[in-house]
Design a protein around this motif. Structure first.
Motif, mmCIF file in Angstrom:
data_model
loop_
_atom_site.group_PDB
_atom_site.id
_atom_site.type_symbol
_atom_site.label_atom_id
_atom_site.label_comp_id
_atom_site.label_asym_id
_atom_site.label_seq_id
_atom_site.Cartn_x
_atom_site.Cartn_y
_atom_site.Cartn_z
ATOM 1 N N ASP A 1 0.822 -1.213 0.000
ATOM 2 C CA ASP A 1 0.000 0.000 0.000
ATOM 3 C C ASP A 1 0.855 1.262 0.000
ATOM 4 O O ASP A 1 0.555 2.233 -0.696
ATOM 5 C CB ASP A 1 -0.944 0.025 1.205
ATOM 6 C CG ASP A 1 -2.051 -1.007 1.101
ATOM 7 O OD1 ASP A 1 -2.311 -1.526 -0.011
ATOM 8 O OD2 ASP A 1 -2.668 -1.305 2.154
ATOM 9 N N ALA A 2 1.940 1.255 0.778
ATOM 10 C CA ALA A 2 2.810 2.431 0.849
ATOM 11 C C ALA A 2 3.476 2.705 -0.498
ATOM 12 O O ALA A 2 3.513 3.852 -0.957
ATOM 13 C CB ALA A 2 3.864 2.247 1.938
ATOM 14 N N GLY B 1 0.883 3.884 -2.989
ATOM 15 C CA GLY B 1 0.531 5.263 -2.647
ATOM 16 C C GLY B 1 1.585 6.250 -3.101
ATOM 17 O O GLY B 1 1.278 7.279 -3.723
ATOM 18 N N LYS B 2 2.837 5.942 -2.823
ATOM 19 C CA LYS B 2 3.915 6.881 -3.145
ATOM 20 C C LYS B 2 4.175 6.986 -4.646
ATOM 21 O O LYS B 2 4.303 8.079 -5.187
ATOM 22 C CB LYS B 2 5.205 6.458 -2.430
ATOM 23 C CG LYS B 2 6.360 7.407 -2.673
ATOM 24 C CD LYS B 2 7.537 7.100 -1.793
ATOM 25 C CE LYS B 2 8.607 8.164 -1.988
ATOM 26 N NZ LYS B 2 9.648 8.067 -0.980
ATOM 27 N N ARG C 1 0.090 6.882 -6.802
ATOM 28 C CA ARG C 1 -0.892 7.912 -6.434
ATOM 29 C C ARG C 1 -0.227 9.224 -6.050
ATOM 30 O O ARG C 1 -0.914 10.183 -5.712
ATOM 31 C CB ARG C 1 -1.753 7.401 -5.274
ATOM 32 C CG ARG C 1 -2.593 6.205 -5.643
ATOM 33 C CD ARG C 1 -3.528 5.829 -4.498
ATOM 34 N NE ARG C 1 -4.218 4.609 -4.814
ATOM 35 C CZ ARG C 1 -4.298 3.564 -4.008
ATOM 36 N NH1 ARG C 1 -3.732 3.588 -2.816
ATOM 37 N NH2 ARG C 1 -4.950 2.482 -4.376
ATOM 38 N N GLU C 2 1.099 9.226 -6.020
ATOM 39 C CA GLU C 2 1.897 10.401 -5.673
ATOM 40 C C GLU C 2 1.550 10.967 -4.306
ATOM 41 O O GLU C 2 1.566 12.173 -4.085
ATOM 42 C CB GLU C 2 1.781 11.464 -6.772
ATOM 43 C CG GLU C 2 2.315 10.973 -8.096
ATOM 44 C CD GLU C 2 2.205 11.990 -9.214
ATOM 45 O OE1 GLU C 2 1.683 13.099 -8.996
ATOM 46 O OE2 GLU C 2 2.657 11.657 -10.329
ATOM 47 N N GLU C 3 1.264 10.078 -3.352
ATOM 48 C CA GLU C 3 0.976 10.472 -1.970
ATOM 49 C C GLU C 3 2.285 10.698 -1.218
ATOM 50 O O GLU C 3 3.309 10.091 -1.533
ATOM 51 C CB GLU C 3 0.159 9.384 -1.267
ATOM 52 C CG GLU C 3 -1.194 9.131 -1.890
ATOM 53 C CD GLU C 3 -1.894 7.899 -1.324
ATOM 54 O OE1 GLU C 3 -3.043 7.675 -1.725
ATOM 55 O OE2 GLU C 3 -1.294 7.162 -0.520
ATOM 56 N N VAL D 1 3.922 9.623 1.493
ATOM 57 C CA VAL D 1 3.940 8.577 2.519
ATOM 58 C C VAL D 1 5.340 8.019 2.651
ATOM 59 O O VAL D 1 6.153 8.097 1.724
ATOM 60 C CB VAL D 1 2.950 7.433 2.183
ATOM 61 C CG1 VAL D 1 1.515 7.932 2.168
ATOM 62 C CG2 VAL D 1 3.298 6.775 0.865
#
Length: 179
Positions: free
Chosen positions: A140-141, A144-145, A148-150, A152
């Motif tokens: 998930d991390a 996401g990173k 999704r460019e989160e 995290v």
């Protein structure tokens, strides 16, 4: 847009494991090999060119390879690369995979993106069945990173086997700063 994230799941011999390390990890027990080596993979399938047999079939031939799988992993850099491995299958060279990805991470470090190569080696579970409870948060991390460019923390480099890998035995150069 290019490829932002590569994920390898239990690729080990012929994938994230280095042939040189697999030869060292292979300890014959009662005449039976314990890990898959280059010699055995060329007799098992057609994944590699016939030219590879020269290195695979000679004594210490893998020591003469002009490359190994840490360099292939380094070609993914600076993009995200997440490796999932499984300790339950000795045949797939879990120590070799850990050591090889440790060496690959030096390439990422030279580029200033060390944390972009993630490694997670979980305890025994069914082969190629993803253990969500053990590695799901790491997946998930990274998704996401890198997808999704989160913002995290996706830094992971671990093995549940408590392996050690002495890089000084295999790497006789200092990683340059290429940033």
């Amino acid at each position: 847009m290019g490829i932002a994230l590569t994920i390898a799941q239990e690729s080990e011999s012929g994938g994230t494991a280095c042939w040189r390390l697999s030869d060292v990890e292979n300890i014959s027990v009662d005449g039976a090999d314990t890990v898959q080596t280059a010699h055995e993979i060329v007799t098992e399938n057609v994944w590699f060119s016939n030219e590879f047999e020269v290195f695979a079939n000679e004594t210490d031939g893998t020591q003469r390879l002009p490359f190994d799988h840490h360099m292939l992993a380094g070609m993914v850099a600076p993009r995200g690369f997440l490796v999932f491995d499984n300790l339950g299958y000795e045949w797939l060279s879990p120590w070799s995979s850990y050591g090889c990805m440790t060496a690959a991470r030096t390439i990422y470090k030279a580029l200033g993106v060390e944390q972009s190569l993630g490694y997670s080696e979980a305890a025994d579970h069914t082969h190629c069945q993803f253990p969500v409870q053990d590695q799901g948060a790491e997946l998930d991390a990274f998704v996401g990173k890198y997808l999704r460019e989160e913002q995290v923390d996706a830094n992971v480099f671990r093995t549940e086997a408590n392996f050690t890998f002495d890089q000084t035995m295999w790497i006789d150069w200092d990683s340059p700063d290429l940033t």
